[in-house]
Design a protein around this motif. Structure first.
Motif, PDB file in Angstrom:
ATOM      1  N   ASP A  58       0.701   1.991  -2.996  1.00 59.20           N
ATOM      2  CA  ASP A  58       1.152   3.318  -2.613  1.00 59.20           C
ATOM      3  C   ASP A  58       2.495   3.212  -1.911  1.00 59.20           C
ATOM      4  N   GLU A  59       3.297   4.251  -2.081  1.00 58.10           N
ATOM      5  CA  GLU A  59       4.577   4.251  -1.387  1.00 58.10           C
ATOM      6  C   GLU A  59       4.339   4.468   0.091  1.00 58.10           C
ATOM      7  N   THR A  61       4.286   5.769   3.729  1.00 54.34           N
ATOM      8  CA  THR A  61       4.505   7.116   4.251  1.00 54.34           C
ATOM      9  C   THR A  61       5.126   7.035   5.646  1.00 54.34           C
ATOM     10  N   THR A  63       5.904   8.855   9.428  1.00 56.89           N
ATOM     11  CA  THR A  63       5.445   9.856  10.386  1.00 56.89           C
ATOM     12  C   THR A  63       6.546  10.904  10.531  1.00 56.89           C
ATOM     13  N   ASP A 118      16.445   5.277   4.127  1.00 53.21           N
ATOM     14  CA  ASP A 118      15.206   6.043   4.199  1.00 53.21           C
ATOM     15  C   ASP A 118      15.494   7.541   4.160  1.00 53.21           C
ATOM     16  N   ASN A 122      14.259  10.258   1.349  1.00 53.31           N
ATOM     17  CA  ASN A 122      13.541  11.476   1.715  1.00 53.31           C
ATOM     18  C   ASN A 122      14.210  12.707   1.121  1.00 53.31           C
ATOM     19  N   LYS A 125      13.515  12.853  -2.675  1.00 57.06           N
ATOM     20  CA  LYS A 125      12.129  13.250  -2.957  1.00 57.06           C
ATOM     21  C   LYS A 125      11.893  14.723  -2.662  1.00 57.06           C
ATOM     22  N   ARG A 290       4.331   7.457 -10.262  1.00 63.25           N
ATOM     23  CA  ARG A 290       5.275   7.448  -9.141  1.00 63.25           C
ATOM     24  C   ARG A 290       6.694   7.640  -9.649  1.00 63.25           C
TER      25      ARG A 290
END
Length: 318
Positions: A58-59, A61, A63, A118, A122, A125, A290
């Motif tokens: 899984d990618e 995640t 917070t 990152d 984000n 996505k 994915r």
């Protein structure tokens, strides 16, 4: 912005055919499993992609606090978007090579600061689905003789156009402003590798069934010089890809298959891959649900032979 084609499929020698057959395992399995179907390439590709989901991690995640911190880091970096100092130095050494290593495949890890990478992921996505458009050979921008439409492929690109005054600037609609800013910043960082060269970059998103068949990236663009009104013909000199996908595995597809060496390279988050054009390669078929993100493009140089220069139909649109 929809770039032109992915280059010619020339030099189909016996050696080339052997390499393709020896490295394109995903496509061979796909074609073998769909022999009873029609000869339509898309029917075969997407039928083969509907199989069992490959085992994949899984990618990771984030917070809400981590996501907020990455957003702050990205916005701060966008004031002066540039790659890592070590990455730029390694790239410059690659450019200055005059021996056989000049034609190696360059790989630079951690090209952007971690929080920035990152934050960019984000943003990609979070971009709305209607800001991505399917790119195939039939809708490649440009002329067939310049490489457009000569290679079968399928993936999606961000919805934007190149600013007429700056071929490296990416603009998006208001709905994807965040992604637009991130892509433009990453493009500027890639441009900093060769600030005086003409370059074009855009974001790509691969989903299940997407691929690019073997090609060498050879293609051409014509740019109108505003000062003289003359059309200058450019050719691709260097290709770059910056990956924005985490925890990827070969079984998921979407790998860079280097047909020059027979090696398959799995996308690594925040890593840059560069190579001189021409170089035979492909992107293996995506076998996972994915998404695989990247920002990619080319540096251009004026063609040495401008005798084929066309003064009609020249365009700066990229």
């Amino acid at each position: 912005a929809r770039l032109g084609g992915f280059g010619s499929k020339t030099a189909r020698s016996d050696d080339y055919t052997t390499r393709v057959r020896g490295t394109c395992r995903c496509r061979e399995k796909s074609e073998s499993s769909a022999r009873d179907m029609s000869d339509d390439i898309w029917a075969r590709v997407f039928a083969s992609a509907q199989g069992k989901q490959p085992a994949c991690p899984d990618e990771p995640t984030l917070t809400p606090e981590q996501a907020a911190g990455d957003s702050v880091a990205l916005k701060k970096w966008l004031r002066n978007p540039i790659g890592s100092r070590k990455g730029i130095q390694k790239f410059q050494s690659f450019l200055s090579a005059t021996d056989a290593t000049a034609w190696d495949l360059l790989k630079i890890p951690n090209f952007l600061p971690k929080g920035v990478a990152d934050g960019a992921l984000n943003s990609l996505k979070a971009s709305p689905s209607d800001s991505w458009h399917v790119q195939e050979a039939v809708n490649d921008a440009g002329r067939r003789e310049d490489g457009a439409g000569s290679t079968q492929h399928r993936y999606t690109v961000g919805d934007g156009t190149i600013d007429s005054s700056d071929p490296t600037t990416v603009r998006h609609d208001s709905e994807s402003c965040s992604a637009s800013e991130a892509i433009a910043g990453v493009a500027a960082a890639l441009q900093s590798l060769q600030p005086n060269k003409l370059a074009v970059f855009q974001a790509g998103r691969y989903t299940r069934g997407c691929f690019i068949e073997p090609h060498d990236d050879v293609a051409y663009k014509e740019v109108v010089d505003e000062a003289t009104g003359c059309t200058i013909r450019y050719e691709r000199e260097l290709a770059v890809i910056l990956y924005f996908t985490k925890s990827w595995q070969e079984s998921m597809g979407g790998c860079f298959v280097d047909l020059a060496t027979g090696l398959e390279h799995v996308p690594v988050f925040n890593s840059l891959v560069a190579f001189r054009v021409p170089r035979l390669h492909e992107v293996s078929e995506m076998l996972t649900d994915r998404e695989r993100f990247s920002v990619f493009g080319w540096f251009y140089v004026p063609c040495k032979d401008q005798s084929t220069e066309r003064t009609e139909g020249g365009s700066k649109k990229r």
